[in-house]
Structures are given as structure tokens and as C-alpha cells.
Design a protein around this motif. Structure first.
Motif, PDB file in Angstrom:
ATOM      1  N   PHE A   1       0.810  -1.211   0.000  1.00 42.92           N
ATOM      2  CA  PHE A   1       0.000   0.000   0.000  1.00 42.92           C
ATOM      3  C   PHE A   1       0.851   1.272   0.000  1.00 42.92           C
ATOM      4  O   PHE A   1       0.394   2.320   0.409  1.00 42.92           O
ATOM      5  CB  PHE A   1      -0.945   0.007   1.207  1.00 42.92           C
ATOM      6  N   THR A   2       2.094   1.166  -0.472  1.00 43.78           N
ATOM      7  CA  THR A   2       2.886   2.376  -0.647  1.00 43.78           C
ATOM      8  C   THR A   2       2.312   3.160  -1.826  1.00 43.78           C
ATOM      9  O   THR A   2       1.472   2.661  -2.589  1.00 43.78           O
ATOM     10  CB  THR A   2       4.353   2.040  -0.936  1.00 43.78           C
ATOM     11  N   ALA A   3       2.794   4.389  -1.989  1.00 42.40           N
ATOM     12  CA  ALA A   3       2.328   5.209  -3.112  1.00 42.40           C
ATOM     13  C   ALA A   3       2.633   4.519  -4.438  1.00 42.40           C
ATOM     14  O   ALA A   3       1.809   4.529  -5.362  1.00 42.40           O
ATOM     15  CB  ALA A   3       2.991   6.587  -3.054  1.00 42.40           C
ATOM     16  N   ASN A   4       3.790   3.886  -4.529  1.00 41.78           N
ATOM     17  CA  ASN A   4       4.154   3.208  -5.768  1.00 41.78           C
ATOM     18  C   ASN A   4       3.312   1.959  -6.007  1.00 41.78           C
ATOM     19  O   ASN A   4       2.945   1.645  -7.144  1.00 41.78           O
ATOM     20  CB  ASN A   4       5.639   2.837  -5.738  1.00 41.78           C
ATOM     21  N   ASP A   5       2.990   1.239  -4.934  1.00 40.48           N
ATOM     22  CA  ASP A   5       2.143   0.054  -5.083  1.00 40.48           C
ATOM     23  C   ASP A   5       0.722   0.441  -5.475  1.00 40.48           C
ATOM     24  O   ASP A   5       0.077  -0.242  -6.284  1.00 40.48           O
ATOM     25  CB  ASP A   5       2.135  -0.753  -3.794  1.00 40.48           C
TER      26      ASP A   5
ATOM     27  N   ALA B   1       0.455   1.898   7.517  1.00 37.46           N
ATOM     28  CA  ALA B   1       1.202   3.021   6.960  1.00 37.46           C
ATOM     29  C   ALA B   1       0.577   3.461   5.640  1.00 37.46           C
ATOM     30  O   ALA B   1      -0.181   2.723   5.012  1.00 37.46           O
ATOM     31  CB  ALA B   1       2.663   2.622   6.742  1.00 37.46           C
ATOM     32  N   ASN B   2       0.886   4.667   5.226  1.00 35.81           N
ATOM     33  CA  ASN B   2       0.464   5.191   3.918  1.00 35.81           C
ATOM     34  C   ASN B   2      -1.052   5.148   3.734  1.00 35.81           C
ATOM     35  O   ASN B   2      -1.552   4.738   2.681  1.00 35.81           O
ATOM     36  CB  ASN B   2       1.141   4.406   2.792  1.00 35.81           C
ATOM     37  N   MET B   3      -1.782   5.570   4.764  1.00 37.40           N
ATOM     38  CA  MET B   3      -3.244   5.628   4.672  1.00 37.40           C
ATOM     39  C   MET B   3      -3.637   7.022   4.182  1.00 37.40           C
ATOM     40  O   MET B   3      -3.448   8.012   4.883  1.00 37.40           O
ATOM     41  CB  MET B   3      -3.856   5.370   6.054  1.00 37.40           C
TER      42      MET B   3
END
Length: 644
Positions: A520-524, A600-602
Motif C-alpha cells: 500500500f505504498t504510493a508506488n504500489d 502506513a500510507n493511509m
């Protein structure tokens, strides 16, 4: 605030030792023309008592003849030292100034604001920990403000202070400051890596909120500029994990000593640690860590040291010492973002010298993938890069080099491009890491040249005639809990009952299958939407209407999805609901888990959600019921002739 200390009078050795151990902060000032960059630096030095008396007297004298303050003291003359700079009242070249306070030592890079000197700005920013971007309170966010902000983001400067200057010329109006803060926040949300962002209203000429708190802006309750510079946390910015030691010089003063000299690009090393030499991959152990002050047990970035090894192995300038279990990529081909610095345009295919760490190799920029518009951040097709333009390129060298992605490791992820005839630096590059942090590279990858597409014998016109509709993809985007999936399900049901050929794609369903390998990262998230856009394109090619429910937090990524599907077929519906409402609807506890650090990255909590800049439809899902929203989308589809 000055560096003066009682130790100077009582114990000069103790004072010098204290001064030597202070933390160093490198920062730059940048922004549009005449935003007050040099004036701010002059004011910092003046108010912190960092100007010698004879220097101050000379500036006061020059202020009467070449100053821009009507004869009054002009702090900008401290850094604008060139005759042409003083005549025009502008900064042309990068000027460096040094000062210290009781807490820190500082190196300031005063960079030019004119577009033609963007290359100078990029040079000054390349070694900085923090950037101060000045904005004239009268003019707001300008083109060059955006350009410099993009370069700051590109160079990975994590700490940014937005100084809204010349507040005295807008009567210290809080409304003017708030509007600039709002405009810049909207723009910067599309930039990568600008997490630590601060805003300060100042008057550099009069010193308001520079070193001392301003009495004229009582509505501002934040820190002064100097307080922020002294206290910003930069210790964790260094990469202390990946040991990279490019060898600069082999020191052989006599037969009994053979040392490898250089500066540690990243990581740390201990006496006795095992190391590997690249590219030979020979291994040994560290025998000694030698410095000017004597041998030490441990060294870390950015110390300059000499290493001796227990074994006599071949190692020379351009080689790199690393840990055997933490080795950088070794390749002769990579993608990079390049800032072009030459009057002669960059055209693919020309041979250059590429210098990365201490290694130099010949090669060429084989392909210009796109040019980046620094004002809109959009990617445009281009066959060349002109002076000060920025583009993504494919670089091919005549030999392999050891490298890391720039975002992970600046020391081994940066390079310069040198003209082979004139020996002039014509470009600066940041290497992109495809393997980890830059999975969005898949957007730009081309299909294997050996593959050939097939054309269906059923034409789009025949499909439209059969289904009585035009194919389209409708992307429902919004925060988690904004109602995207609920609306897609209701709309799919409505269209199906009307006899339409329709299907739905949901972000979570995609992750259970095609995208189960993604996090769930920005890249994913970007890669999940890319894969989904490719599926939507196939669905549209079959004549169906595709409804997609995705958070899709990045405007840039949504634009790329539109390019994949086809902009004539791509519609964006923004499900706009306050985050408080989204939290109330959250039955799975995602927001609570994000608040507690378990997720993370919500978007909306621990990462940004960028609202669409020009959506085809905005639904206030906290105010409108499901039926009303469905009707509004159906009206949009009829208006765009998707359904009749």
C-alpha cells in the motif's frame, strides 16, 4: 543568537572543541526573481551578529549607491557580491555564506531566481539538507516558485520552509499569508518527498520573524526562521545502512602502507568488518581506519578516511568498497531524471562522459522518454531537452558501474554529464530505482518489440450497435469510506437492469487476484491502478462500460490511467466526503489502525489524498443519498453520449 561564548575569553581550546562538534546544517534559499533571497540571508547574518564591523561599514556605504532600499541598509549586498548583481539588484551565481549559533554551524547557498540560472540553483541545492523557498506576499506562487520547488523535490531535500516574504508590503495581512499557504499546499501535494513542510510569514528587510518574533504579526504563533533552522532534525536523513565507499586515491607512501582514501558516501564501517571490492568482487577485512587525527574504530558518512585491508587485493580509483551482503546494482543501463545545463540541446545518441562517485565512463543518453513540465508536472513527449529543462532518460554506458537509486542513496545515485570535447558539465542526473521505490516505471515501459498486437474482426461500431452504448471507464475516486464501492454496485445494478453491458472493478478485489503481490505504498497504489487501467481498456475494447472504485490518491497517476484507457473514454467522479464522515463509516477499523501506526500510507491520515483538479462530476456523498448520486452519474453518461 551569535556564536560568541564565554569560553572564548576563559578557555579558547574548549571553545574550539565545542565549535568543532556542532552539527552542520546546509541550506539554500530559492524562489522567484526578487522574492528577497539575498536580503533574508543578509538579515540572518546581521541579526545573529555574524558580520564583521569593517564589512558592515562597507555594506552601509554601498547601500547608499547600489542598494535597493532607497539609501537605507540593504542586507542583500552581503551575498550579491558580483558587480552585475549589484547593478541589477539580482542574484546571478550561487553565493555561499557561513555562520554559526550556539547550537549549529550553517552553510548557506544563495541561489538565483531567474529561469536562465536554474542550473545554478540545482547546483547549489545538490548538497543541501533544507531549502527555504521564498514567495513574495504581493505576487503569490509564481512559475519559478514551482520550478524551484520541483527541483527541491527532485533532489530529495526532505525539509522545506516556505517563507512568505515582504509581509510589510501587504500590511501584514493574515489573509494574504493564508491564501499563499493554501495555493502552495495544493501545488506541492503533487510533489514527491516534501513531507516536512513549514510556512513562516516574514519581512526579511525589517527582520520580522527572521531571528526575533514579530510584534506586527501577532496572529502567527509559529517559530521564527532562526529557531526552525537551529532545531530541524536532520540526523536521521543520512543513510547509515548501505555502506558505500568509492575509492578516490590509493595512498602508498612506503612499502609497508597501502591505504584506500575517499569519502564514505553512505553507511558506516568498523575495524575488522568484511568488505568487498567492486567490480572485482574480491573480499577482505578492514585492518585500520586512518584519519588525520589518528586511527579510529568506527567511521560513518560523510567522513573522509583511509582504509587499509588485511589482504593485498587489487583496488584502485573508481572502484567501490561495500559489504558482501549489501551490494549495489551493477549495470551499464539505467533510467534517470536529468536536469540539462547546456545551451546546446540534449539529443539522444550523442556520446558523453558520465561521472558517478569517483568512476567515469563513456556512454550516451539513448532515449528521451519524456520532458517534465515543471508548472503542471505533466509529462510531454519530446525529442530534445533545452537549457534548464528536465526529462526522464535512458542512459547506456560502455561499462557497468555500481549504483543505487537516488531516493535511497544520493551518494551513489547521482551523476553528472560531461561534454567530451569541451570538458564542460552539461547535465546532472538522478538515477531511478526500478527494483523497489520506482515501480511506477511500468507506466512508461514499452512492450517487447517481438510482440505483435491482434485486431478484432468485430469493429467498435458493430459493438456499439449491438449494445446500444459507447464504451467508457468511470473512475470513482475518494477517501476510504467515501462511498465509492457502494455507488459502483448501485450504478452497475441500474445499468444492467436497463439492458446495458457493464462490469465493475474494485480496488480490493484487484488486490485479491492480479495485484495480490502489491502493498500500500504510493508506488504500489500506482501499480495497482496501472494494472486496473489495462483491464479497463480491454473491457472497453469489448464494447462494455467499466466502473472502477479506487482510492487512487495521486492526481498524476490518475492522469496516467486516463492515457492508458484513452482520454475520450475516461471519466472521473470524485466522491467528496469529509474525513470525519469516512471515519464513522469505517466498519473495518482502518482509520483507527492508521492512527495507531499499524497501517502506513493511509490516504487522509498518514499520506496525502489529492482531490481531482478537474473531475467530470463531484458527488457530496455525505449529503446526497445513493439514489441521487446514481441519477447524477446517469445524467453524466447521457450527456457524454455513453448511453442514449
Amino acid at each position: 543568537m551569535s556564536h560568541q561564548s564565554e569560553l572564548i575569553a576563559t578557555d579558547i581550546d574548549a571553545y574550539l572543541k565545542q565549535h568543532e562538534n556542532k552539527e552542520m546544517l546546509r541550506f539554500l534559499t530559492c524562489g522567484s526573481v526578487d522574492d528577497g533571497k539575498s536580503t533574508l540571508i543578509g538579515r540572518l547574518l546581521y541579526d545573529s551578529k555574524m558580520i564583521y564591523e569593517d564589512q558592515l561599514a562597507a555594506i552601509e556605504k554601498d547601500s547608499a549607491t547600489v542598494g535597493t532600499t532607497g539609501g537605507g541598509f540593504d542586507p542583500a549586498l552581503l551575498t550579491d557580491g558580483l558587480k552585475a548583481e549589484r547593478e541589477q539588484g539580482i542574484t546571478i551565481d550561487v553565493a555561499y555564506r557561513y555562520f554559526s549559533t550556539a547550537k549549529r554551524k550553517f552553510i548557506i547557498a544563495d541561489t538565483p531566481g531567474h529561469e536562465q540560472y536554474t542550473r545554478n540553483m540545482a547546483t547549489g541545492a545538490s548538497t543541501c539538507d533544507l531549502a527555504i523557498i521564498l514567495i513574495d506576499a504581493r505576487h503569490g506562487v509564481m512559475t519559478q516558485t514551482r520550478r524551484h520547488s520541483f527541483i527541491v523535490s527532485l533532489l530529495g531535500i526532505k525539509h522545506v520552509i516556505i517563507a512568505v516574504n515582504k509581509m510589510d508590503l501587504v500590511d501584514y495581512a493574515e489573509e494574504a499569508y493564508d491564501q499563499i499557504k493554501k495555493d502552495y499546499t495544493e501545488f506541492s501535494s503533487s510533489l514527491d518527498g516534501m513531507g516536512d513542510l513549514h510556512f513562516i510569514p516574514i519581512s526579511a528587510l525589517d527582520g520580522d520573524n527572521v531571528v526575533d518574533k514579530s510584534e506586527k504579526m501577532s496572529w502567527y504563533d509559529g517559530s521564527t526562521m532562526m529557531h526552525m533552522l537551529e532545531n530541524v532534525h536532520i540526523a536521521s536523513d543520512r543513510n547509515l545502512i548501505d555502506f558505500r565507499f568509492p575509492v578516490q586515491y590509493v595512498n602508498r607512501p612506503h612499502l609497508d602502507f597501502r591505504g584506500f582514501c575517499g569519502t564514505i558516501a553512505s553507511g558506516r564501517i568498523h575495524k575488522g568488518d568484511e568488505v568487498m571490492v567492486l567490480p572485482s568482487r574480491k573480499t577482505s577485512r578492514v585492518k585500520e581506519i586512518v584519519t588525520y587525527d589518528g586511527n579510529i574504530e568506527e567511521a560513518f558518512t560523510p567522513q573522509s578516511i583511509t582504509l587499509t585491508l588485511q589482504d593485498e587485493i587489487d583496488c584502485s580509483r573508481g572502484d567501490m568498497l561495500v559489504r558482501p551482503n549489501n551490494v549495489p546494482n551493477s549495470t551499464d543501463s539505467f533510467d534517470a531524471t536529468i536536469v540539462w545545463m547546456s545551451e546546446n540541446a540534449l539529443t539522444p545518441g550523442k556520446q558523453f562522459l558520465f561521472k558517478q562517485t569517483t568512476r567515469q565512463a563513456t556512454g550516451s543518453i539513448s532515449k528521451l522518454r519524456y520532458r517534465i513540465d515543471v508548472n503542471t508536472l505533466h509529462r510531454n513527449d519530446a525529442d530534445k531537452l533545452d537549457l534548464n529543462e528536465i526529462g526522464r532518460c535512458e542512459v547506456r554506458l560502455n561499462q557497468a558501474i555500481a549504483l543505487d537509486g537516488y531516493k535511497r542513496n544520493k551518494g551513489t545515485g547521482a551523476f553528472i554529464v560531461i561534454d567530451r570535447v569541451t570538458n564542460v558539465t552539461v547535465g546532472a542526473g538522478m538515477i531511478l530505482d526500478r527494483s523497489s521505490s520506482d515501480k511506477t516505471d511500468h507506466w512508461d515501459e514499452e512492450a517487447d518489440s517481438h510482440l505483435t498486437g491482434t485486431v478484432s474482426e468485430v469493429t467498435p461500431t458493430e459493438r456499439a450497435g449491438r449494445y446500444g452504448q459507447q464504451p467508457a471507464t468511470v473512475l470513482f475516486t475518494g477517501l476510504a469510506g467515501s462511498g465509492k464501492t457502494t455507488l459502483v454496485q448501485a450504478l452497475e445494478r441500474k445499468l444492467f437492469d436497463q439492458g446495458r453491458a457493464v462490469c465493475a472493478l474494485d480496488g480490493q478485489n484487484m488486490r485479491r487476484g492480479i495485484s495480490r503481490d502489491l502493498g500500500f505504498t504510493a508506488n504500489d497504489r500506482s501499480e495497482n491502478l496501472r494494472r486496473s487501467a489495462e483491464v479497463a481498456k480491454v473491457v472497453n475494447d469489448a464494447g462494455l462500460i467499466c466502473l472502477g472504485a479506487f482510492i487512487a490518491p495521486s492526481e498524476d497517476v490518475r492522469q496516467k490511467a486516463a492515457d492508458v484507457v484513452g482520454r475520450d473514454k475516461f471519466l472521473v467522479v470524485h466522491c467528496d466526503a469529509p474525513i470525519e464522515v469516512c471515519r464513522q463509516r469505517d466498519t473495518e477499523g482502518h482509520y483507527k489502525a492508521a492512527d495507531e501506526g499499524d497501517i502506513a500510507n493511509m490516504p487522509g491520515v498518514t499520506s496525502k489524498y489529492e482531490a481531482p483538479t478537474a473531475p467530470d462530476l463531484v458527488l457530496k456523498t455525505a449529503e446526497q443519498d445513493v439514489e441521487a448520486c446514481v441519477v447524477a452519474v446517469l445524467e453524466l453518461l447521457e450527456k457524454r453520449s455513453v448511453v442514449g
